[in-house]
Design a protein around this motif. Structure first.
Motif, PDB file in Angstrom:
ATOM      1  N   UNK A 228     -64.830  43.828  54.318  1.00  0.00           N
ATOM      2  CA  UNK A 228     -66.048  42.873  54.472  1.00  0.00           C
ATOM      3  C   UNK A 228     -65.955  41.761  53.531  1.00  0.00           C
ATOM      4  N   UNK A 229     -66.136  42.075  52.157  1.00  0.00           N
ATOM      5  CA  UNK A 229     -66.057  40.960  51.232  1.00  0.00           C
ATOM      6  C   UNK A 229     -64.788  40.349  51.085  1.00  0.00           C
ATOM      7  N   UNK A 230     -63.922  40.973  51.227  1.00  0.00           N
ATOM      8  CA  UNK A 230     -62.678  40.179  51.051  1.00  0.00           C
ATOM      9  C   UNK A 230     -62.352  39.243  52.197  1.00  0.00           C
ATOM     10  N   UNK A 231     -62.442  39.605  53.425  1.00  0.00           N
ATOM     11  CA  UNK A 231     -62.382  38.770  54.557  1.00  0.00           C
ATOM     12  C   UNK A 231     -63.364  37.668  54.625  1.00  0.00           C
ATOM     13  N   UNK A 232     -64.513  37.860  54.355  1.00  0.00           N
ATOM     14  CA  UNK A 232     -65.511  36.831  54.549  1.00  0.00           C
ATOM     15  C   UNK A 232     -65.445  35.770  53.285  1.00  0.00           C
ATOM     16  N   UNK A 233     -65.392  36.329  51.959  1.00  0.00           N
ATOM     17  CA  UNK A 233     -65.212  35.453  50.827  1.00  0.00           C
ATOM     18  C   UNK A 233     -63.794  34.718  50.983  1.00  0.00           C
ATOM     19  N   UNK A 234     -62.593  35.444  51.233  1.00  0.00           N
ATOM     20  CA  UNK A 234     -61.293  34.891  51.446  1.00  0.00           C
ATOM     21  C   UNK A 234     -61.627  33.987  52.395  1.00  0.00           C
ATOM     22  N   UNK A 235     -62.204  33.875  53.427  1.00  0.00           N
ATOM     23  CA  UNK A 235     -62.252  32.888  54.504  1.00  0.00           C
ATOM     24  C   UNK A 235     -62.847  31.579  53.920  1.00  0.00           C
ATOM     25  N   UNK A 236     -63.930  31.674  53.007  1.00  0.00           N
ATOM     26  CA  UNK A 236     -64.554  30.695  52.434  1.00  0.00           C
ATOM     27  C   UNK A 236     -63.346  29.987  51.442  1.00  0.00           C
ATOM     28  N   UNK A 237     -62.697  30.825  50.885  1.00  0.00           N
ATOM     29  CA  UNK A 237     -61.769  30.292  49.795  1.00  0.00           C
ATOM     30  C   UNK A 237     -60.701  29.438  50.436  1.00  0.00           C
ATOM     31  N   UNK A 238     -60.271  30.464  51.635  1.00  0.00           N
ATOM     32  CA  UNK A 238     -59.170  29.540  52.541  1.00  0.00           C
ATOM     33  C   UNK A 238     -59.515  28.095  52.961  1.00  0.00           C
ATOM     34  N   UNK A 239     -60.739  27.845  53.045  1.00  0.00           N
ATOM     35  CA  UNK A 239     -61.297  26.444  53.495  1.00  0.00           C
ATOM     36  C   UNK A 239     -61.227  25.728  52.400  1.00  0.00           C
TER      37      UNK A 239
END
Length: 255
Positions: free
Chosen positions: A123-134
């Motif tokens: 979960x932290x990787x996917x959710x934080x990664x989504x913000x980073x990708x934006x």
């Protein structure tokens, strides 16, 4: 996109007098690319079907049977209308709204334990990664950062093709885009690190808040991996522990 974009930029930035030499080099480069990115991959792909195309019923028409398998796969997936309780559309994958429940071991219920296995991400990787990708997508357009553009193209190339797929899809189709989320997180930390003020040194150790945050995030990922290990491995655990991890409405890990 990266390859032809690089050729275009090189051509644009080369003085007109030198473009004839550059054109010859590009021709040679494209020929090598035809070998390594078209001929060799096709040979490997074709060879992968040889155990089937060399069967007695196919031995006399290897090429036609090979082509028949390709058209059959395409028509099957293009016309698939089956549904699945744990299917999820492409726009739900980044938020991990619907993991896939794969396995349940009912034999353990007599001992008060269960075994279950779910397909999901950290979960932290996917959710934080989504913000980073934006943030990376913004930087690719606004700042024209090469690192951001490479990361963005890698992510979009793995993710966007699924937008137009009408057949039943699952969260594991998003897995090929996850490495780009890791790169997006690295990119954001790299940008923040450039302006981060150093913290007071501890002996000879010099660091800043960004570096400590990166270390803390890696530790957080390990903690979550341990936390969700019972539901991604099938290891014996209690029913209460499994249901306590069903944080979102679409998360179903055990009956």
């Amino acid at each position: 996109m990266l390859f032809f974009g690089k050729l275009f930029v090189t051509w644009r930035d080369t003085p007109a007098k030198q473009r004839s030499v550059l054109l010859k080099r590009m021709e040679v480069l494209c020929l090598w690319c035809c070998l390594f990115f078209i001929a060799v991959p096709f040979a490997i792909y074709f060879a992968a079907f040889l155990p089937v195309t060399l069967l007695p019923q196919n031995a006399d028409h290897i090429w036609s049977s090979f082509w028949s398998y390709q058209t059959h796969m395409l028509s099957y997936h293009a016309g698939l209308t089956a549904t699945h309780d744990f299917a999820s559309p492409w726009y739900e994958w980044p938020l991990m709204l619907r993991p896939i429940w794969y396995f349940f071991n009912a034999d353990m219920t007599a001992s008060g334990q269960i075994g279950t296995m779910v397909c999901m991400g950290n979960p932290p990787l996917w959710w934080a990664g989504l913000g980073a990708m934006i943030a990376v997508l913004v930087a690719a357009v606004r700042d024209r950062s090469l690192a951001a553009r490479v990361t963005a193209v890698g992510f979009l190339a793995a993710y966007l093709p699924w937008v137009g797929i009408s057949r039943t899809t699952f969260i594991y189709h998003y897995f090929s885009a996850v490495p780009m989320l890791c790169l997006a997180l690295v990119y954001v930390c790299w940008k923040l690190d450039q302006s981060a003020k150093p913290l007071p040194a501890i002996g000879k150790l010099k660091t800043n808040a960004v570096t400590l945050s990166m270390v803390g995030f890696v530790l957080l990922l390990f903690i979550f991996w341990c936390l969700f290990w019972p539901v991604i491995s099938g290891a014996p655990t209690s029913s209460e522990a499994v249901h306590a991890l069903e944080w979102l409405p679409g998360w179903y890990f055990a009956p």
